[in-house]
Design an enzyme around this catalytic site. Structure first.
Site, PDB file in Angstrom:
ATOM      1  N   SER A 690       0.798  -1.231   0.000  1.00 52.42           N
ATOM      2  CA  SER A 690       0.000   0.000   0.000  1.00 52.42           C
ATOM      3  C   SER A 690       0.831   1.282   0.000  1.00 52.42           C
ATOM      4  O   SER A 690       0.275   2.372  -0.099  1.00 52.42           O
ATOM      5  CB  SER A 690      -0.948   0.010   1.211  1.00 52.42           C
ATOM      6  OG  SER A 690      -0.208   0.011   2.414  1.00 52.42           O
ATOM      7  N   LYS A 733      -6.098   3.871   8.829  1.00 53.89           N
ATOM      8  CA  LYS A 733      -5.152   4.785   8.193  1.00 53.89           C
ATOM      9  C   LYS A 733      -5.658   6.231   8.259  1.00 53.89           C
ATOM     10  O   LYS A 733      -4.889   7.165   8.502  1.00 53.89           O
ATOM     11  CB  LYS A 733      -4.917   4.361   6.740  1.00 53.89           C
ATOM     12  CG  LYS A 733      -4.155   3.042   6.626  1.00 53.89           C
ATOM     13  CD  LYS A 733      -3.994   2.598   5.179  1.00 53.89           C
ATOM     14  CE  LYS A 733      -3.216   1.298   5.080  1.00 53.89           C
ATOM     15  NZ  LYS A 733      -3.050   0.841   3.694  1.00 53.89           N
TER      16      LYS A 733
END
Length: 815
Positions: A690, A733
């Site tokens: 990611s 996140k």
């Protein structure tokens, strides 16, 4: 005559027996005295002591007669046996406690004619009984037979000295021989009295011979019993000796019925077992009856039967169906967590309509400290089930789940059935804690053993290796917890995963005020008037500067420390009666700040990008740094990067090379420049795809010299075509970006659908921008777009991006 103040022996030995005048009477309890028998007696009754004194004073003999009832203190004529023994007092000694010890010698049998109860003592008129003696060959044979049997009796009876036989065998007189032998036989009082009353010596000897033979039979039986018990014990402990003697005696008497096994059979009949388990239990009890109780196999079988009985085959707790009460309990115990609460209420709602409903197998996945384990307890309380927890962290043995086979020493059922037996009901809430931390080694794979347990289609016939019969687990409500989804696919497929993301700052403040503060104030022994409730600002400071977590476990520790410090301050300083918790005293109570809040850079920097990472403890900000330097085209990767992350660096470099012309980068940069990509906090392992777009942006910034906006964070996987792919852990996140004080977050376009699960405050305060291509990332993240090179200066063929030819620019390469 003995004086009360002295303690000495006195002797008397009259030469003949005179019964013309009344003789003093000494009633005896539990003893019969025979002629020629010398025996010590302890005399305590006043009349008896007086009778002995009268006997000593008058030089008379004394008559010893046995009482029929030993408990009578004042015996009457009818309370005494009619035949006694005229005796001579050899010694008499007064003891300090008032009793008298007397040594008497029997002389001759005598029958009582009448009893006179004088004021101080008893006296009797009696008549001497002469022995009827006939001597012949038959009587000599009888004498020899008695001596032979008596010798055998002495050998078997360890309580009689072997020297006695020598003295007895030397006696020639039949009457004295019979009286001496009977005095040493362990007979009842009635039997001895019967022999005393016999005047015929022959009949007396025949009766004695009959008793000796009876005693010999008893002694031989005892010897056999001792031998059998000794063989049975072998290596067993001595503690079982008495019990085994009793059992052996019962067996000898034909009373071998074992009430303990009968009780076991009753328990089996009332346990409510399935037909298969009932047949198995009956079979094992049948085998147990044929085994020696001391054998090792008997212990194994008994433990197995006890395990079968202990299982709750039909017992269950009543499950609550009150939806409003369940909602109230769940809200009382936990703040937020709406998805889990909704799922539990759905289950209860269906249960109201359907009698038999398969319990859901939930898996709560989230970082530490968000309340997964305590939520299991709350669910149990809301549904009215008993709660049992099994920690799977570090479990490596498959037998922990399924049990050991009975052939192994110390075998036992697995933890699943053991815990259900302990709860006593077949429908508890069973929490499988830390299911993602199960290990695997040569002893088997516990995760594979859980497949049957957690499959609603199979667990109605779960078979434990130890129990060996099917047990229905379909009524059990299983709840698993995990920090990550690193669970074997086959096991994960059987679980209904519910994610518990980290808490927002507002949620933490609410949890602290509603749950943590009251709890810790109580634990610290503080009264409500001794510490004020900290305001939101103080709690916010604790969250921001003393904790760095997705859950609230660290926050609870800090609040606990705060309360302890407050208690200490009140007790050590008499002037302090109340502690006001403000931001100013946090440094004194909690120490210096551990963390900084808002780690975002305050200025744009070249080659530095703020990425977003997911960890088991929540979301984190991940700085990606890139630097270009003269070299030979090498790429250096540091920062404890995993294999997937290293491949992301290669993919990022390839994307940059394919867009070099449009980004104003000369085509030979990969030959003349070395690239160094680094992720700070090098001791912390990092992996995953990611950070792909963050690495690409950092490389472009380093090669072009264009700074990256300090307010922008990004996450997304990169492809060689420059497409931004979907990532996981979006909520964690975004929470990390919000905690870090960032304002703009770039996310993959495919993750746009996940924004519905993000708290409204986060989406309101963050500018979340979905992107699909890396070019969009450059436009949003770089402080300005690079100028493309002219086509005649570019020797690289441009790649097709989104169906369009790359732009060119005359911007020189910036180093």
């Amino acid at each position: 005559m003995e004086d009360d103040s002295k303690s000495e022996y006195e002797k008397t030995s009259p030469e003949s027996v005179d019964v013309t005048s009344p003789l003093p009477l000494l009633p005896l309890r539990d003893v019969v005295v025979f002629p020629h028998m010398v025996i010590p007696l302890f005399v305590g009754r006043a009349k008896s002591i007086k009778a002995m004194e009268m006997s000593m004073e008058g030089g008379q003999h004394i008559l010893l007669a046995t009482q029929r009832n030993a408990s009578q203190n004042e015996p009457s004529y009818n309370d005494l046996y009619r035949v006694g023994c005229v005796a001579n007092i050899l010694q008499m000694l007064k003891l300090p406690d008032g009793t008298v010890k007397v040594l008497v010698e029997g002389i001759q049998r005598a029958s009582i004619l009448d009893l006179s109860n004088n004021e101080d003592y008893f006296s009797v008129h009696c008549e001497l009984i002469e022995d009827d003696i006939v001597v012949g060959p038959e009587h000599e044979a009888l004498r020899r037979t008695i001596l032979g049997q008596f010798e055998q009796f002495i050998k078997l009876n360890k309580k009689i000295s072997a020297d006695l036989f020598s003295s007895v065998s030397s006696l020639e007189e039949f009457s004295r021989l019979s009286d001496t032998i009977v005095a040493h036989l362990p007979l009842k009082i009635e039997d001895k009295q019967e022999i005393l009353e016999m005047s015929s010596v022959v009949k007396r000897m025949e009766k004695i011979l009959e008793h000796i033979e009876t005693e010999l039979d008893i002694l031989q039986v005892e010897k056999r019993i001792r031998g059998r018990v000794k063989r049975q014990m072998e290596k067993s402990q001595r503690d079982y000796y008495l019990n085994e003697q009793v059992k052996a005696i019962q067996k000898e008497l034909g009373e071998g019925e074992d009430s303990e096994l009968d009780e076991l059979e009753k328990k089996i009949a009332t346990a409510g077992m399935s037909s298969e388990a009932l047949d198995k239990a009956k079979s094992e009890v049948k085998k147990l009856k044929l085994m020696s109780p001391m054998s090792a196999e008997a212990t194994v079988v008994r433990n197995y039967v006890d395990s079968l009985i202990a299982l709750p085959w039909k017992r269950r707790s009543k499950v609550s169906k009150d939806l409003k009460n369940a909602q109230k309990i769940l809200d009382e115990d936990h703040h937020g967590l709406e998805k889990v609460k909704e799922r539990i209420l759905e289950y209860l709602a269906v249960q109201q309509r359907v009698k038999k409903v398969k319990a859901p197998i939930l898996c709560l996945v989230g970082p530490p400290g968000v309340g997964k384990t305590s939520l299991g307890q709350s669910i149990a309380r809301a549904t009215g089930r008993k709660f049992v927890r099994m920690a799977l962290g570090g479990v490596r043995d498959e037998a922990e789940i399924r049990g050991h086979r009975k052939t192994y020493i110390g075998s036992m059922p697995g933890k699943i059935l053991t815990n259900i037996s302990k709860m006593g009901v077949k429908n508890p809430l069973f929490l499988l804690d830390e299911v993602d931390k199960i290990g695997t080694d040569f002893r088997g794979d516990p995760a594979s053993a859980l497949l049957e347990v957690l499959d609603p289609e199979q667990n109605n016939s779960f078979v434990d290796h130890y129990i060996e019969v099917e047990y229905d687990l379909s009524d059990v409500m299983f709840v698993a917890t995990a920090n990550s989804l690193s669970i074997p696919p086959a096991l994960l497929d059987r679980l209904e995963v519910i994610r518990l993301s980290g808490y927002t700052e507002d949620e933490k403040i609410s949890i602290a005020k509603k749950y943590l503060l009251p709890k810790q104030i109580k634990f610290a022994g503080l009264r409500k008037t001794e510490m004020n409730t900290p305001c939101d600002g103080v709690i916010t400071d604790i969250i921001r500067y003393y904790t760095k977590e997705a859950g609230v476990r660290g926050l609870e520790r800090e609040i606990s420390k705060l309360c302890r410090k407050a208690t200490k301050a009140i007790l050590t300083d008499t002037k302090v009666t109340k502690v006001d918790v403000t931001s100013e005293i946090l440094n004194d109570f909690l120490g210096v700040r551990k963390y900084t809040y808002g780690v975002a850079e305050v200025e744009d920097k070249i080659g530095q990008v703020m990425g977003l990472a997911w960890t088991e403890v929540g979301g984190e900000l991940l700085t990606i740094e890139a630097s270009a330097m003269p070299g030979q085209g090498k790429i250096i990767r540091t920062g404890s990067l995993g294999d997937v992350m290293k491949e992301s660096v290669e993919a990022a470099r390839s994307v940059v090379r394919s867009r070099a012309a449009s980004l104003g980068i000369k085509d030979d940069f990969f030959e003349k420049l070395d690239l160094h990509v680094h992720a700070p906090e090098g001791a912390t392992p990092k992996d995953g795809p990611s950070a792909g777009i963050a690495m690409t942006t950092a490389i472009v910034s380093a090669l072009t010299g264009i700074p990256v906006k300090h307010s922008v964070a990004m996450t997304g996987e990169i492809t060689l075509r420059g497409e931004v792919l979907q990532i996981g852990g979006l909520k964690e996140k975004l929470l990390a970006a919000h905690r870090g004080g960032l304002t703009d977050v770039l996310i993959p376009e495919e993750n746009k659908k996940d924004l519905t699960e993000i708290p409204e405050k986060i989406t309101r305060e963050l500018n979340i921008i979905p992107v699909r291509w890396i070019d969009q990332v450059f436009e949003l993240a770089l402080s300005r777009m690079p100028t493309s090179l002219p086509e005649d200066e570019s020797k690289l063929t441009s790649s097709v991006t989104g169906g369009k030819k790359s732009r060119t620019s005359s911007e020189p390469l910036a180093h």
